[in-house]
Motif scaffolding. Sequence first.
Motif, mmCIF file in Angstrom:
data_model
loop_
_atom_site.group_PDB
_atom_site.id
_atom_site.type_symbol
_atom_site.label_atom_id
_atom_site.label_comp_id
_atom_site.label_asym_id
_atom_site.label_seq_id
_atom_site.Cartn_x
_atom_site.Cartn_y
_atom_site.Cartn_z
ATOM 1 N N ALA A 64 0.820 -1.212 0.000
ATOM 2 C CA ALA A 64 0.000 0.000 0.000
ATOM 3 C C ALA A 64 0.851 1.259 0.000
ATOM 4 C CB ALA A 64 -0.925 -0.010 1.216
ATOM 5 N N ILE A 65 2.117 1.128 -0.394
ATOM 6 C CA ILE A 65 3.015 2.288 -0.450
ATOM 7 C C ILE A 65 2.614 3.171 -1.617
ATOM 8 C CG2 ILE A 65 5.413 3.029 -0.746
ATOM 9 C CD1 ILE A 65 6.230 0.246 0.341
ATOM 10 N N GLY A 66 2.408 4.453 -1.357
ATOM 11 C CA GLY A 66 1.953 5.323 -2.428
ATOM 12 C C GLY A 66 2.900 6.442 -2.778
ATOM 13 N N ASP A 67 3.772 6.824 -1.854
ATOM 14 C CA ASP A 67 4.611 7.996 -2.081
ATOM 15 C C ASP A 67 6.023 7.652 -2.550
ATOM 16 O OD1 ASP A 67 5.318 6.799 0.247
ATOM 17 O OD2 ASP A 67 5.462 8.632 1.448
ATOM 18 N N ASP A 68 6.322 6.388 -2.685
ATOM 19 C CA ASP A 68 7.661 5.962 -3.088
ATOM 20 C C ASP A 68 7.515 4.761 -4.032
ATOM 21 O OD1 ASP A 68 10.243 4.956 -3.342
ATOM 22 O OD2 ASP A 68 10.781 5.380 -1.252
ATOM 23 N N ILE A 69 7.489 5.042 -5.342
ATOM 24 C CA ILE A 69 7.257 3.991 -6.329
ATOM 25 C C ILE A 69 8.355 2.938 -6.285
ATOM 26 C CG2 ILE A 69 7.104 3.499 -8.802
ATOM 27 C CD1 ILE A 69 5.635 6.114 -9.152
ATOM 28 N N GLN A 70 9.597 3.370 -6.082
ATOM 29 C CA GLN A 70 10.705 2.423 -6.019
ATOM 30 C C GLN A 70 10.509 1.443 -4.864
ATOM 31 O OE1 GLN A 70 14.651 4.120 -6.082
ATOM 32 N NE2 GLN A 70 15.590 2.271 -5.263
ATOM 33 N N ALA A 71 10.135 1.963 -3.707
ATOM 34 C CA ALA A 71 9.909 1.098 -2.545
ATOM 35 C C ALA A 71 8.738 0.155 -2.803
ATOM 36 C CB ALA A 71 9.640 1.950 -1.307
ATOM 37 N N SER A 72 7.691 0.664 -3.459
ATOM 38 C CA SER A 72 6.531 -0.161 -3.791
ATOM 39 C C SER A 72 6.941 -1.343 -4.669
ATOM 40 C CB SER A 72 5.481 0.687 -4.522
ATOM 41 O OG SER A 72 4.513 -0.125 -5.141
ATOM 42 N N ILE A 73 7.738 -1.082 -5.690
ATOM 43 C CA ILE A 73 8.166 -2.128 -6.618
ATOM 44 C C ILE A 73 9.077 -3.142 -5.927
ATOM 45 C CG2 ILE A 73 9.546 -2.567 -8.694
ATOM 46 C CD1 ILE A 73 8.417 0.114 -9.779
ATOM 47 N N LEU A 74 10.003 -2.650 -5.113
ATOM 48 C CA LEU A 74 10.921 -3.547 -4.410
ATOM 49 C C LEU A 74 10.174 -4.459 -3.437
ATOM 50 C CD1 LEU A 74 13.935 -1.163 -3.657
ATOM 51 C CD2 LEU A 74 13.919 -3.129 -5.212
ATOM 52 N N ALA A 90 -1.340 1.196 -7.055
ATOM 53 C CA ALA A 90 -0.606 1.920 -8.092
ATOM 54 C C ALA A 90 -1.034 3.383 -8.068
ATOM 55 C CB ALA A 90 -0.889 1.316 -9.466
ATOM 56 N N VAL A 91 -0.061 4.271 -8.265
ATOM 57 C CA VAL A 91 -0.367 5.703 -8.242
ATOM 58 C C VAL A 91 -0.440 6.296 -9.642
ATOM 59 C CG1 VAL A 91 0.585 6.038 -5.943
ATOM 60 C CG2 VAL A 91 2.078 6.281 -7.934
ATOM 61 N N SER A 92 -0.113 5.495 -10.660
ATOM 62 C CA SER A 92 -0.169 5.974 -12.039
ATOM 63 C C SER A 92 -0.316 4.768 -12.964
ATOM 64 C CB SER A 92 1.099 6.747 -12.404
ATOM 65 O OG SER A 92 2.227 5.881 -12.426
ATOM 66 N N ASP A 93 -0.672 5.025 -14.222
ATOM 67 C CA ASP A 93 -0.803 3.941 -15.194
ATOM 68 C C ASP A 93 0.541 3.252 -15.421
ATOM 69 O OD1 ASP A 93 -3.515 4.313 -15.548
ATOM 70 O OD2 ASP A 93 -3.273 5.691 -17.230
ATOM 71 N N LEU A 94 1.620 4.037 -15.449
ATOM 72 C CA LEU A 94 2.947 3.466 -15.651
ATOM 73 C C LEU A 94 3.316 2.548 -14.489
ATOM 74 C CD1 LEU A 94 5.584 3.216 -17.200
ATOM 75 C CD2 LEU A 94 6.394 5.309 -16.064
ATOM 76 N N HIS A 95 3.074 3.006 -13.289
ATOM 77 C CA HIS A 95 3.320 2.204 -12.093
ATOM 78 C C HIS A 95 2.518 0.903 -12.177
ATOM 79 C CE1 HIS A 95 3.147 2.038 -7.375
ATOM 80 N NE2 HIS A 95 3.928 1.095 -7.890
ATOM 81 N N GLY A 96 1.263 1.016 -12.606
ATOM 82 C CA GLY A 96 0.413 -0.152 -12.725
ATOM 83 C C GLY A 96 0.909 -1.138 -13.766
ATOM 84 N N ARG A 97 1.421 -0.629 -14.884
ATOM 85 C CA ARG A 97 1.932 -1.515 -15.931
ATOM 86 C C ARG A 97 3.154 -2.289 -15.449
ATOM 87 N NH1 ARG A 97 0.849 2.875 -19.480
ATOM 88 N NH2 ARG A 97 3.081 3.331 -19.759
ATOM 89 N N ARG A 138 -3.546 -8.503 -8.169
ATOM 90 C CA ARG A 138 -4.540 -7.436 -8.334
ATOM 91 C C ARG A 138 -3.879 -6.091 -8.123
ATOM 92 N NH1 ARG A 138 -10.272 -6.407 -5.084
ATOM 93 N NH2 ARG A 138 -10.882 -4.584 -6.300
ATOM 94 N N ILE A 139 -4.168 -5.154 -9.016
ATOM 95 C CA ILE A 139 -3.627 -3.802 -8.925
ATOM 96 C C ILE A 139 -4.774 -2.850 -8.616
ATOM 97 C CG2 ILE A 139 -2.387 -1.971 -10.140
ATOM 98 C CD1 ILE A 139 -1.263 -4.277 -11.954
ATOM 99 N N ILE A 140 -4.580 -2.015 -7.613
ATOM 100 C CA ILE A 140 -5.627 -1.100 -7.174
ATOM 101 C C ILE A 140 -5.190 0.340 -7.428
ATOM 102 C CG2 ILE A 140 -6.971 -0.300 -5.182
ATOM 103 C CD1 ILE A 140 -6.492 -3.094 -3.966
ATOM 104 N N TYR A 141 -6.103 1.112 -8.009
ATOM 105 C CA TYR A 141 -5.876 2.546 -8.241
ATOM 106 C C TYR A 141 -6.907 3.301 -7.390
ATOM 107 C CZ TYR A 141 -3.498 0.911 -12.519
ATOM 108 O OH TYR A 141 -2.677 0.281 -13.428
#
Length: 222
Positions: A74-84, A101-108, A117-120
């Motif tokens: 549920a990390i939203g402010d740090d995309i790198q941390a979310s992916i890791l 996901a905070v953006s379409d790119l993040h979701g992809r 499951r990806i949640i926006y």
Amino acid sequence: MKLNQFVIIGLGRFGSNLGRELVRLGYEVLGVDRDEEKVQELSNVLTHTIVADATEEEVLRSVGARNFDCGVVAIGDDIQASILATILLKELGVKKVVAKAVSDLHGRVLERMGVDRIIYPERDMGVRVAHQLVSPNLLDYIELSKKYTIAELAVPQCWSGKSLEDVDLRGKFGCSIVAINKPQGMIIAPAAKDVLSTEDVMVVIGTNDQIEQCQESFDSGE
């Protein structure tokens, strides 16, 4: 498979509210966040909480993340941390991985990683509110996929006293009423002879176009 234990990584607004509701529903929840203040706030709410960096594999191993039925990033402010964190949950073999996901790119990126499951949250809520604002009969709207939607629709006055057979939603629009929420209780898989009233809420499933046509018909009073 019934899910009983959840680990939530990231205790911001989305993660904390998700955890609170899961606990209220009777599930076990472990909350993980680097922010000691957020963890302390939820220490008496969630089943377990821990101050830790979930981007470190050893941390997730030590809390037994692989033993949980579902891991939610549920990390939203740090995309790198979310992916890791997502990569680590997948590598540890967590049965089901859900990620915000905070953006379409993040979701992809998350999709390519095999997230279940990806949640926006912001986008999905915006879509639901928009539909509710423009259609007074639409009470709730959830997009199941890019093609299919499930919606809760108030019964229009012109349908009160009519059976499902009379209104023939499938014949007119191609969508189906899968449940009727009546004041006295929910009817699952209603029969053709079940009668509607204005106090009822219909749970309708169909393609996005079918649901939209149905809404337009309600709004025009047809």
